[in-house]
Design a protein around this motif. Structure first.
Motif, PDB file in Angstrom:
ATOM      1  N   ASN A   1       6.208  -6.338  -4.516  1.00  0.00           N
ATOM      2  CA  ASN A   1       5.052  -6.283  -3.613  1.00  0.00           C
ATOM      3  C   ASN A   1       5.401  -6.670  -2.176  1.00  0.00           C
ATOM      4  OD1 ASN A   1       1.928  -6.610  -3.125  1.00  0.00           O
ATOM      5  ND2 ASN A   1       2.867  -8.550  -2.491  1.00  0.00           N
TER       6      ASN A   1
ATOM      7  N   ALA B   1       6.524  -6.834   1.471  1.00  0.00           N
ATOM      8  CA  ALA B   1       6.797  -5.763   2.440  1.00  0.00           C
ATOM      9  C   ALA B   1       6.420  -6.242   3.833  1.00  0.00           C
ATOM     10  CB  ALA B   1       6.015  -4.501   2.094  1.00  0.00           C
TER      11      ALA B   1
ATOM     12  N   GLY C   1      -0.388  -9.354  -3.403  1.00  0.00           N
ATOM     13  CA  GLY C   1       0.508 -10.101  -4.291  1.00  0.00           C
ATOM     14  C   GLY C   1      -0.179 -11.318  -4.880  1.00  0.00           C
TER      15      GLY C   1
ATOM     16  N   VAL D   1      13.453 -11.242  -0.275  1.00  0.00           N
ATOM     17  CA  VAL D   1      13.880 -10.134  -1.142  1.00  0.00           C
ATOM     18  C   VAL D   1      14.993  -9.276  -0.536  1.00  0.00           C
ATOM     19  CG1 VAL D   1      11.700  -9.971  -2.418  1.00  0.00           C
ATOM     20  CG2 VAL D   1      12.015  -8.584  -0.349  1.00  0.00           C
TER      21      VAL D   1
HETATM   22  N1  LIG Z   1      -2.933  -3.976   2.659  1.00  0.00           N
HETATM   23  C1  LIG Z   1      -2.879  -2.654   2.692  1.00  0.00           C
HETATM   24  O1  LIG Z   1      -3.754  -1.987   3.293  1.00  0.00           O
HETATM   25  C2  LIG Z   1      -1.773  -1.911   1.993  1.00  0.00           C
HETATM   26  C3  LIG Z   1      -1.867  -0.518   1.916  1.00  0.00           C
HETATM   27  C4  LIG Z   1      -0.848   0.196   1.271  1.00  0.00           C
HETATM   28  C5  LIG Z   1       0.226  -0.489   0.704  1.00  0.00           C
HETATM   29  N2  LIG Z   1       0.283  -1.847   0.790  1.00  0.00           N
HETATM   30  C6  LIG Z   1       1.439  -2.502   0.180  1.00  0.00           C
HETATM   31  O2  LIG Z   1       1.018  -3.520  -0.709  1.00  0.00           O
HETATM   32  C7  LIG Z   1       1.923  -4.621  -0.663  1.00  0.00           C
HETATM   33  C8  LIG Z   1       1.198  -5.884  -0.285  1.00  0.00           C
HETATM   34  O3  LIG Z   1       0.538  -5.677   0.939  1.00  0.00           O
HETATM   35  P1  LIG Z   1      -0.336  -6.821   1.628  1.00  0.00           P
HETATM   36  O4  LIG Z   1      -1.189  -6.112   2.614  1.00  0.00           O
HETATM   37  O5  LIG Z   1      -0.935  -7.703   0.604  1.00  0.00           O
HETATM   38  O6  LIG Z   1       0.820  -7.598   2.438  1.00  0.00           O
HETATM   39  P2  LIG Z   1       0.724  -8.951   3.318  1.00  0.00           P
HETATM   40  O7  LIG Z   1       1.425  -8.648   4.604  1.00  0.00           O
HETATM   41  O8  LIG Z   1      -0.660  -9.469   3.360  1.00  0.00           O
HETATM   42  O9  LIG Z   1       1.628  -9.963   2.458  1.00  0.00           O
HETATM   43  C9  LIG Z   1       2.959  -9.709   2.242  1.00  0.00           C
HETATM   44  C10 LIG Z   1       3.614 -10.942   1.686  1.00  0.00           C
HETATM   45  O10 LIG Z   1       5.009 -10.662   1.584  1.00  0.00           O
HETATM   46  C11 LIG Z   1       5.734 -11.770   2.076  1.00  0.00           C
HETATM   47  N3  LIG Z   1       7.035 -11.337   2.575  1.00  0.00           N
HETATM   48  C12 LIG Z   1       7.318 -10.733   3.765  1.00  0.00           C
HETATM   49  N4  LIG Z   1       8.634 -10.533   3.871  1.00  0.00           N
HETATM   50  C13 LIG Z   1       9.194 -11.016   2.748  1.00  0.00           C
HETATM   51  C14 LIG Z   1      10.531 -11.102   2.270  1.00  0.00           C
HETATM   52  N5  LIG Z   1      11.554 -10.660   3.019  1.00  0.00           N
HETATM   53  N6  LIG Z   1      10.761 -11.655   1.055  1.00  0.00           N
HETATM   54  C15 LIG Z   1       9.726 -12.126   0.317  1.00  0.00           C
HETATM   55  N7  LIG Z   1       8.441 -12.091   0.716  1.00  0.00           N
HETATM   56  C16 LIG Z   1       8.174 -11.538   1.918  1.00  0.00           C
HETATM   57  C17 LIG Z   1       4.848 -12.354   3.174  1.00  0.00           C
HETATM   58  O11 LIG Z   1       5.189 -13.703   3.458  1.00  0.00           O
HETATM   59  C18 LIG Z   1       3.468 -12.181   2.569  1.00  0.00           C
HETATM   60  O12 LIG Z   1       3.104 -13.297   1.786  1.00  0.00           O
HETATM   61  C19 LIG Z   1       3.008  -4.216   0.345  1.00  0.00           C
HETATM   62  O13 LIG Z   1       4.079  -3.621  -0.346  1.00  0.00           O
HETATM   63  C20 LIG Z   1       2.299  -3.194   1.214  1.00  0.00           C
HETATM   64  O14 LIG Z   1       3.200  -2.314   1.835  1.00  0.00           O
HETATM   65  C21 LIG Z   1      -0.693  -2.573   1.425  1.00  0.00           C
END
Ligand SMILES: NC(=O)c1ccc[n+]([C@@H]2O[C@H](COP(=O)([O-])OP(=O)(O)OC[C@H]3O[C@@H](n4cnc5c(N)ncnc54)[C@H](O)[C@@H]3O)[C@@H](O)[C@H]2O)c1
Length: 260
Positions: free
Chosen positions: A91, A93, A20, A65
């Motif tokens: 984004n 999650a 994000g 969210v």
């Molecule tokens: N990193 C990976 O390997 C990977 C792989 C596949 C998919 N994804 C997807 O990509 C997206 C981002 O992943 P990432 O690894 O950067 O995540 P991350 O865990 O590093 O960051 C997620 C962010 O979301 C915020 N967040 C959590 N709950 C929240 C809520 N209820 N309301 C608002 N914000 C909230 C957190 O504070 C954090 O800043 C996610 O949807 C994840 O499922 C990530």
């Protein structure tokens, strides 16, 4: 500074860190007015300060969210600041506490569904109402390769499967209104949080890397670049689609076979 999103406003949920954050920073570099939104206010404010220090335009709006009132406030604050909403990146999650179906506590299932799936639903709902007023828009939903193959994490997998289905349906439903809805399915991306997780589990990074035909893991910027294409007018005939950003994981597995 580029101009691929010049004149557009964009909400990126969960943009205090990881994918994000990379997306918010890249969108601002391409001329968007970016709404950095997260439950992590200090982290989100730091991202805004970094964008502004580079001459970009961003504000922070705190929102969970999974809470309708928060999401409504987020949409209102965006409209107040930028007068319109052109792009939403769903984004935010969570996945902590997830695992095998026999061991995942029901509360963890509920929380993961509330943030990943209901959160995406709520943000789409409030954004689509604004986008209709703006004459169209682009929604980018962060899904995962977990939605496309059996891999790991019970609730997370189900939540991302829901995101895929919602993406297709909303794309069809709102195509006549000029609203495009697409998803990205990343493979393993080395965010700040995943680096910390791998540090706690020696050997895991090597094992995971071996699954990938490219023999490497992704960077947040790899996903952000795909989101930029989907957010911009360059993808104006693309909707209801799902893009893997996964180093070849979904394409298959290399298998040496010699018939000579
Ligand atoms: N990193 C990976 O390997 C990977 C792989 C596949 C998919 N994804 C997807 O990509 C997206 C981002 O992943 P990432 O690894 O950067 O995540 P991350 O865990 O590093 O960051 C997620 C962010 O979301 C915020 N967040 C959590 N709950 C929240 C809520 N209820 N309301 C608002 N914000 C909230 C957190 O504070 C954090 O800043 C996610 O949807 C994840 O499922 C990530």
């Amino acid at each position: 500074m580029g101009s691929r999103l010049k004149g557009k406003s964009a909400i990126v949920t969960g943009s205090a860190t990881g994918i994000g954050k990379a997306t918010a920073v890249l969108f601002a570099k391409e001329g968007a007015g970016v709404v950095v939104s997260d439950v992590d206010e200090p982290g989100g404010q730091q991202v805004v300060a970094a964008i502004q220090a580079e001459g970009g335009d961003a504000i922070f709006v705190g929102a969970d969210v999974s809470q309708a009132a928060d999401v409504e406030r987020l949409a209102e604050a965006t409209a107040r600041t930028y007068g319109r909403l052109n792009v939403l990146v769903n984004n935010a999650a969570v996945y902590r506490g997830d695992g095998n179906i026999l061991s995942v506590p029901d509360e963890i299932w509920d929380r993961i569904m509330a943030v990943n799936l209901k959160g995406t639903y709520l943000c789409c709902k409030f954004a689509i109402a604004r986008m209709i007023q703006s004459g169209g828009g682009s929604i980018v939903n962060l899904s995962s390769v977990n939605a496309l193959m059996g891999l790991s994490l019970t609730a997370y997998t189900a939540s991302k499967g829901g995101v895929q289905a919602l993406t297709r349906f909303l794309a069809v439903e709102f195509a006549p209104k000029g609203i495009r809805v697409n998803s990205i399915c990343p493979g393993t991306i080395m965010t700040e949080n995943s680096i910390a997780i791998y540090r706690e589990r020696p050997g895991l990074e090597e094992r995971v890397t071996k699954m990938y035909p490219m023999e490497k893991l992704g960077a947040p910027r790899d996903v952000a670049e795909c989101a930029l294409f989907l957010a911009s007018d360059e993808s104006s005939f693309v909707t209801g689609a799902s893009f893997v950003v996964d180093g070849g994981l979904m394409a298959g597995r290399r298998f040496e076979l010699d018939y000579t």
